[in-house]
Every structure is written in C-alpha cells, then in structure tokens.
Design an enzyme around this catalytic site. Structure first.
Site, PDB file in Angstrom:
ATOM      1  N   GLU A   1       1.152   4.421   7.162  1.00 48.80           N
ATOM      2  CA  GLU A   1       0.114   4.011   6.219  1.00 48.80           C
ATOM      3  C   GLU A   1      -0.344   5.213   5.379  1.00 48.80           C
ATOM      4  O   GLU A   1      -0.068   6.362   5.738  1.00 48.80           O
ATOM      5  CB  GLU A   1      -1.063   3.432   7.003  1.00 48.80           C
ATOM      6  CG  GLU A   1      -0.702   2.222   7.870  1.00 48.80           C
ATOM      7  CD  GLU A   1      -0.461   0.935   7.070  1.00 48.80           C
ATOM      8  OE1 GLU A   1      -0.018   1.006   5.903  1.00 48.80           O
ATOM      9  OE2 GLU A   1      -0.714  -0.146   7.631  1.00 48.80           O
TER      10      GLU A   1
ATOM     11  N   ASP B   1       0.825  -1.219   0.000  1.00 50.81           N
ATOM     12  CA  ASP B   1       0.000   0.000   0.000  1.00 50.81           C
ATOM     13  C   ASP B   1       0.857   1.266   0.000  1.00 50.81           C
ATOM     14  O   ASP B   1       0.350   2.362   0.190  1.00 50.81           O
ATOM     15  CB  ASP B   1      -0.982  -0.003   1.187  1.00 50.81           C
ATOM     16  CG  ASP B   1      -0.283   0.041   2.547  1.00 50.81           C
ATOM     17  OD1 ASP B   1       0.972   0.060   2.583  1.00 50.81           O
ATOM     18  OD2 ASP B   1      -0.989   0.063   3.570  1.00 50.81           O
TER      19      ASP B   1
ATOM     20  N   HIS C   1       3.400   1.910   2.122  1.00 50.05           N
ATOM     21  CA  HIS C   1       3.916   2.392   3.415  1.00 50.05           C
ATOM     22  C   HIS C   1       5.417   2.187   3.530  1.00 50.05           C
ATOM     23  O   HIS C   1       5.992   1.287   2.926  1.00 50.05           O
ATOM     24  CB  HIS C   1       3.151   1.778   4.607  1.00 50.05           C
ATOM     25  CG  HIS C   1       3.386   0.337   4.905  1.00 50.05           C
ATOM     26  ND1 HIS C   1       2.375  -0.535   5.262  1.00 50.05           N
ATOM     27  CD2 HIS C   1       4.520  -0.410   4.949  1.00 50.05           C
ATOM     28  CE1 HIS C   1       2.885  -1.714   5.503  1.00 50.05           C
ATOM     29  NE2 HIS C   1       4.177  -1.677   5.317  1.00 50.05           N
TER      30      HIS C   1
HETATM   31  C1  GLP Z   1       6.044  -4.424   7.059  1.00 47.96           C
HETATM   32  C2  GLP Z   1       7.025  -3.476   7.784  1.00 47.96           C
HETATM   33  C3  GLP Z   1       7.738  -2.609   6.813  1.00 47.96           C
HETATM   34  C4  GLP Z   1       8.144  -3.454   5.619  1.00 47.96           C
HETATM   35  C5  GLP Z   1       6.930  -3.833   4.846  1.00 47.96           C
HETATM   36  C6  GLP Z   1       7.191  -4.774   3.674  1.00 47.96           C
HETATM   37  O1  GLP Z   1       4.762  -4.382   7.492  1.00 47.96           O
HETATM   38  N1  GLP Z   1       6.472  -2.674   8.820  1.00 47.96           N
HETATM   39  O2  GLP Z   1       8.856  -1.991   7.440  1.00 47.96           O
HETATM   40  O3  GLP Z   1       8.982  -2.734   4.790  1.00 47.96           O
HETATM   41  O4  GLP Z   1       5.882  -4.234   5.666  1.00 47.96           O
HETATM   42  O5  GLP Z   1       7.435  -6.068   4.086  1.00 47.96           O
HETATM   43  P1  GLP Z   1       8.095  -7.164   3.139  1.00 47.96           P
HETATM   44  O6  GLP Z   1       9.491  -6.732   2.932  1.00 47.96           O
HETATM   45  O7  GLP Z   1       8.015  -8.448   3.917  1.00 47.96           O
HETATM   46  O8  GLP Z   1       7.309  -7.187   1.896  1.00 47.96           O
END
Ligand code: GLP
Length: 260
Positions: free
Chosen positions: A143, A136, A138
C-alpha cells in the site's frame, strides 16, 4: 527498460501468452510469479489455450503468488490460495506442490514473510512476475507508504483496497484487514515484470506508476527502477499517459530482434 504496450485485454493476453509460452518452452523449470485480481485473468485463459494447443510443458514450472489475506481460512473461496488454484493452477496444469502462496494463518503469521523469502530464494528467484495494480497504486498488497526495499511481510490494507475488494465478499466487513505480501524489493528482484491494467479507474494509478516520480506514495512507481518491465494497458487505462503516442509508435516500430 519499461515498455508500454497499449492493447485490448484480449490482444494483451495473447501477446503475453506468446511471450510466456516461448519462455516456458525454452525453460520448463521457469519460476513464475502469479498475481490474483481480475487483471491477469485474460492472460491465464490465453496461456491455458496455448498449453492445450501447443502441448507446452507446465508440470515442472514453479510458481509464487504475490500475496495472501491474513486470518482467512485457506479454503475460503476468496483466499488467494483458493483463487490461484482456481484461476491458474487448474487451467494451466501446474503441479500444486510446486505452487506457493504466502501463509496467512494467524498462528504462523510472525514468520510467514521470512519463510516465503526463503522459499523464493531456494527456487533461485522469480523469472517472470505477473502484476496487477490497485487503484491506490499498490502492487501485490504494498500500500502507499510501503518501503521500496521491503521484503515479504505483514501489511495493513487501506480502506480503499478493502472497498475495492468488497465485491468478492458478502459484505465489506468480511474483507480481511491484514495480509502477507511480497515486498517491493522482492518484486523488483524478479527477472521480468509484466504489469496488466485495464479500465478508466486504473488510468490515474498507471500514469503515476509509469510517468510519475518514483515514490512510496505510489508503490507501483518502483517498477521504474527495474531494468525489464512490460506494462500492458488498454486504451482506457492508458488515457492519462502523457507519452501514449510515443509508446504506440515505439511498439509498432519495434525491430524484430528486440523481442518483448
Ligand atoms: C488486489 C491484489 C493485487 C491486484 C490488485 C488489482 O487487491 N492484491 O495483486 O493487482 O488488487 O486487482 P484487479 O486486477 O482486480 O483490479
């Protein structure tokens, strides 16, 4: 400047590990910003190999994690404290006393943000910040709709983030509803941002972050306001970038003096 490096996960990890190894060798008291999620895992492994092979001094480094779930037992295997210990502190040989994660305990939540900001300031700020990106858009847990000037604070997770992270828990209901996260303003205060994304499911978020309008609708687009950003994406995550060919050419033709 924003530099986009289109490489496989393994190559990106090796490139970034070299950059970090050089920085740490020059400044063993570097302050490193750590991220959870799957995106930085290749980097942690590649850097751990460099640490073992080249004897890079890691014990004086200080580190700050981006975020933590609210109300999750810190010893829960999916708390970000546990995750950071397992994925970064142990393999990299960091001193656990010098590694900070926001305090997600419910009793102390109201002051968690302010205390974390103070700790970062006391360390002199983050020198290099590792980032992933949510589907999304973030960064940390900022968010959509987050203030681009925000500092560390409590946030509510979106339904999409809770769905994305349900894979780490036994059931979707167990994913916490809230978190404490560094703000976008906090992240932008770091000296150099390294953002990692791979897979087609990240392509849209990456395109919005790198080439879209700077907007709270895609919090990661705030990286465009930072003077020194390196975005590592694999081919799939780069697939919606309008200027991918330019980024490839610019990286290949980069003069040696420019460095990363
Ligand atoms: C999580 C963390 C983020 C991270 C993101 C992506 O919820 N809070 O810091 O960058 O989501 O995660 P992933 O790398 O597992 O796709």
């Amino acid at each position: 400047m924003t530099e986009v490096v289109i490489q496989s996960d393994a190559d990106a990890a090796a490139t970034a590990a070299t950059l970090l190894a050089d920085r740490i060798t020059r400044d063993p008291e570097l302050v490193l910003g750590l991220a959870t999620g799957s995106s930085p895992l290749h980097l942690y492994r590649a850097l751990a190999e460099r640490v073992t092979r080249d004897g890079i001094p890691m014990d004086r480094l200080r580190a700050f994690a981006l975020d933590e779930y609210a109300g999750l037992d810190p010893e829960h295997p999916q708390s970000y404290l546990s995750t950071i210990r397992r994925e970064a502190v142990e393999p990299l040989g960091l001193d656990p006393e010098r590694v900070h994660v926001p305090d997600g305990s419910l009793e102390r939540l109201p002051t968690a943000g302010e205390r974390y900001e103070e700790a970062i300031a006391l360390a002199g700020g983050v020198d290099v910040q590792i980032l992933g990106i949510g589907t999304d858009g973030h960064i940390g847990f900022n968010e959509p709709g987050s203030s681009l000037a925000s500092r560390t604070r409590i946030k509510t997770l979106t339904a999409q983030t809770r769905r994305d992270n349900a894979r780490f828990f036994d059931s979707p209901e167990q994913v916490p509803t809230h978190c404490v996260t560094q703000g976008i303003g906090t992240i932008l205060a770091a000296g150099h941002l390294l953002l990692f994304a791979s897979g087609a499911h990240k392509a849209d978020a990456v395109a919005r972050a790198v080439e879209g309008p700077v907007s709270a609708g895609c919090p990661a687009s705030a990286i465009q306001l930072h003077p020194r950003v390196t975005v590592f994406v694999d081919e799939a995550a780069a697939s919606r970038l309008e200027h991918a060919d330019y980024y490839r050419a610019a990286y290949e033709a980069k003069p040696a003096w420019q460095g990363l």
